[in-house]
Design an enzyme around this catalytic site. Structure first.
Site, PDB file in Angstrom:
ATOM      1  N   ASP A 238       1.457 -38.619  75.548  1.00  0.00           N
ATOM      2  CA  ASP A 238       2.165 -39.655  74.720  1.00  0.00           C
ATOM      3  C   ASP A 238       3.680 -39.989  75.241  1.00  0.00           C
ATOM      4  O   ASP A 238       4.320 -38.993  75.652  1.00  0.00           O
ATOM      5  CB  ASP A 238       2.341 -39.230  73.276  1.00  0.00           C
ATOM      6  CG  ASP A 238       2.735 -40.084  72.361  1.00  0.00           C
ATOM      7  OD1 ASP A 238       2.284 -41.163  72.060  1.00  0.00           O
ATOM      8  OD2 ASP A 238       3.948 -39.855  71.755  1.00  0.00           O
ATOM      9  N   GLU A 280       0.515 -42.481  78.908  1.00  0.00           N
ATOM     10  CA  GLU A 280       1.156 -43.750  78.038  1.00  0.00           C
ATOM     11  C   GLU A 280       2.363 -44.058  78.668  1.00  0.00           C
ATOM     12  O   GLU A 280       3.442 -43.577  78.316  1.00  0.00           O
ATOM     13  CB  GLU A 280       1.229 -43.293  76.598  1.00  0.00           C
ATOM     14  CG  GLU A 280       1.442 -44.826  75.835  1.00  0.00           C
ATOM     15  CD  GLU A 280       2.063 -44.508  74.577  1.00  0.00           C
ATOM     16  OE1 GLU A 280       2.225 -45.575  73.860  1.00  0.00           O
ATOM     17  OE2 GLU A 280       2.717 -43.690  74.240  1.00  0.00           O
TER      18      GLU A 280
END
Ligand code: CA
Length: 544
Positions: A238, A280
């Site tokens: 993330d 990401e």
């Protein structure tokens, strides 16, 4: 080359001498992972992944919250492990959104990197899910949130007490607020406590971890190893572009991220050379491409945000231009085009079906196009039945419960009231679509099967194709590997049937899958000739 290299080392030493705030970048020996195991031939390259929010997938025990047992019960719908059956979607990878302990519904603020969220079940139930997935040939990656922890993580609870805390340097502190704002908006990123301001780019509840602190790096590596030893196959990482920030308030894509990720890969590769890290990095392709390193020795995959918006833009405006631009950029940007992880929308976006105005023809052509582009595709749960999600702008509306049944208060998600209301139209559920000819679910099943059956689609080159004639919605790409070539032709327009169009592709055509061809494609000399293509028409055509 030699002199440039010496100069770069000199500059790095100089930066250290004048008081650079971060750990100096490691030298090559420290970040060398040999041939970057798995980057070019990794297990993920011919797979199709499915992103799941456990809380919203299936509730097995009637508390309104999805759980590991429910997820395990529904695995046969995703892939029953038997290649001869057609009652399953056929996905071969799963990405679980955060499963660690967390005080929030979404889980992106972690309080314990080595536990499972008790809302979802026990560690034993998680391990049973993992084993059941592996039995079916499905590999599983989990969200790993290392940019920040929860404000309630014991590290932060200790750190905020003051400079004497042994965990103080796990986070970043200043005596005054320098006034920086979030790069995407106006929210503050420094948050007050009695002992000073801490940095947290997303929210005061998520203090950024100080990844420049070697102790934090080791905590993260060891937590990832904890899950790899339990059999997890990798991680969706993330917020990777926010790992480091400069002393003067640059909050994205700082150079320290690259040696950090190289070290992470090298340290994980020592015991787990096949561990997949998917980044990401939510920005444009030119920047995303930097996160693979020179040859995949940083992340092995990163989500293709530009590809996603390129497909959706072309479907919405009915013109090929944006899609064609994205395909050219893929060829130009990557040494290895299969570094991309294409998708349509994810848990941070309104669902693709909503973006397309719930137009079923538009949705079908978007899906068909997703599986034609290079990389390892990701499908967001419910996308395959055309879920729209809720109509409010809040994140929960992008993550609503999965409708399994045609009837009932929660459409089969739970025997109780679900944790958040779902509101899908009649027919938008697995029961109504699974195995039903012409349903969106069946199209996804067929696209996934075709993609995994043909190496040209799953791992082939991307070749742009010269076109002559046709309307402004029509384009094609060629995928090729070894002797196999597959042409994908599409008419993005929702209203205009294409006139005759000619593609410079030589060979005998066989239609593998498609809709809207007005007559079979014909070989004419060194060209392929299409008489016409209906609005939202598409076809996968093998060229022999
Ligand atoms: Ca439950």
């Amino acid at each position: 080359m030699q002199s440039a290299r010496v100069w770069a080392l000199g500059a790095m030493i100089l930066a250290g001498a004048v008081g650079c705030g971060h750990t100096p970048a490691s030298d090559d020996a420290d970040t060398d992972i040999g041939e970057a195991p798995g980057a070019r031939d990794g297990w993920w390259r011919d797979r199709v992944f499915y992103e799941i929010f456990v809380r919203s997938f299936y509730d097995s025990d009637g508390d309104g919250v999805g759980d590991f047992v429910g997820l395990t019960e529904k695995l046969d719908v995703l892939n029953d492990g038997d290649p001869t059956t057609t009652s399953d979607l056929g996905v071969t990878g799963i990405w679980l959104m955060p499963i660690n302990a967390s005080p929030s519904y979404h889980g992106y603020d972690v309080t314990d990197y080595r536990s499972v969220n008790p809302d979802y079940g026990t560690m034993a139930e998680f391990e049973a899910f993992l084993a059941a997935a592996h039995d079916r040939g499905i590999r599983v990656i989990m969200d790993f949130v290392m940019n920040h922890s929860s404000v309630r993580h014991p590290w932060f609870v200790s750190a905020r007490r003051g400079p004497d805390s042994e965990f103080r340097d796990y986070y970043t502190w200043r005596p005054e607020d320098p006034g920086w704002r979030q790069p995407w908006g106006t929210g503050p990123v420094w948050h007050p406590t009695a002992s000073g301001y801490y940095y947290g780019i997303f929210w005061s509840g998520m203090p950024d971890l100080n990844l420049a602190n070697p102790a934090v790096e080791t905590e993260m590596v060891e937590a990832m190893e904890f899950w790899l030893e339990r059999g997890i196959d990798g991680f969706r990482v993330d917020a990777a572009r926010h790992f480091f920030e400069s002393d003067d308030g640059q909050l994205s894509d700082q150079p320290e991220a690259h040696p950090f990720v190289k070290r992470l890969r090298r340290r994980l590769a020592a015991e787990h050379p096949d561990a997949l890290l998917v980044a990401e990095v939510w920005t444009h392709r030119g920047t995303v491409a930097e996160y693979y390193g020179e040859r995949g020795e940083e992340f092995q995959l990163a989500f293709g945000f530009d590809t996603a918006s390129g497909i959706i833009t072309s479907v919405r405006d009915g013109r090929r231009a944006t899609f064609d631009q994205q395909m050219r950029e893929i060829v130009d940007s990557y040494d290895d085009i299969n570094f991309e992880a294409p998708f349509l929308t994810n848990h941070d976006m309104p669902r693709v079906m909503r973006k397309l105005g719930a137009d079923p023809g538009a949705m079908r052509v978007a899906a068909a196009t997703l599986f034609a582009v290079p990389g390892t595709p990701f499908v967001y749960y419910g996308e395959e039945i055309g879920m729209r999600g809720g109509d409010l702008p809040k994140d929960e509306d992008k993550r609503t419960p999965m409708p399994w049944a045609a009837e009932g208060a929660t459409r089969g998600f739970s025997s109780a009231a679900s944790w958040y209301p779902g509101a899908e139209a009649v027919g938008v559920d697995v029961e109504s679509q699974r195995g039903v000819p012409d349903s969106l679910w069946t199209l996804y099943r067929d696209l996934i099967a075709m993609r995994q059956r043909h190496p040209a689609l799953s791992d082939g080159e991307l070749v742009t194709v010269r076109r002559d004639g046709g309307t402004s919605g029509v384009t094609a790409i060629l995928r090729a590997k070894d002797d196999e070539r597959i042409l994908y032709v599409v008419n993005f327009s929702g209203t205009e049937e294409s006139s005759a169009v000619r593609f410079e592709v030589s060979g005998a055509p066989t239609v593998l899958l498609g809709e809207g061809l007005t007559s079979p494609p014909v070989q004419q000399g060194t060209d392929l000739m299409l008489e016409g293509l209906a609005p939202r028409g598409y076809a996968y055509i093998r060229i022999d």
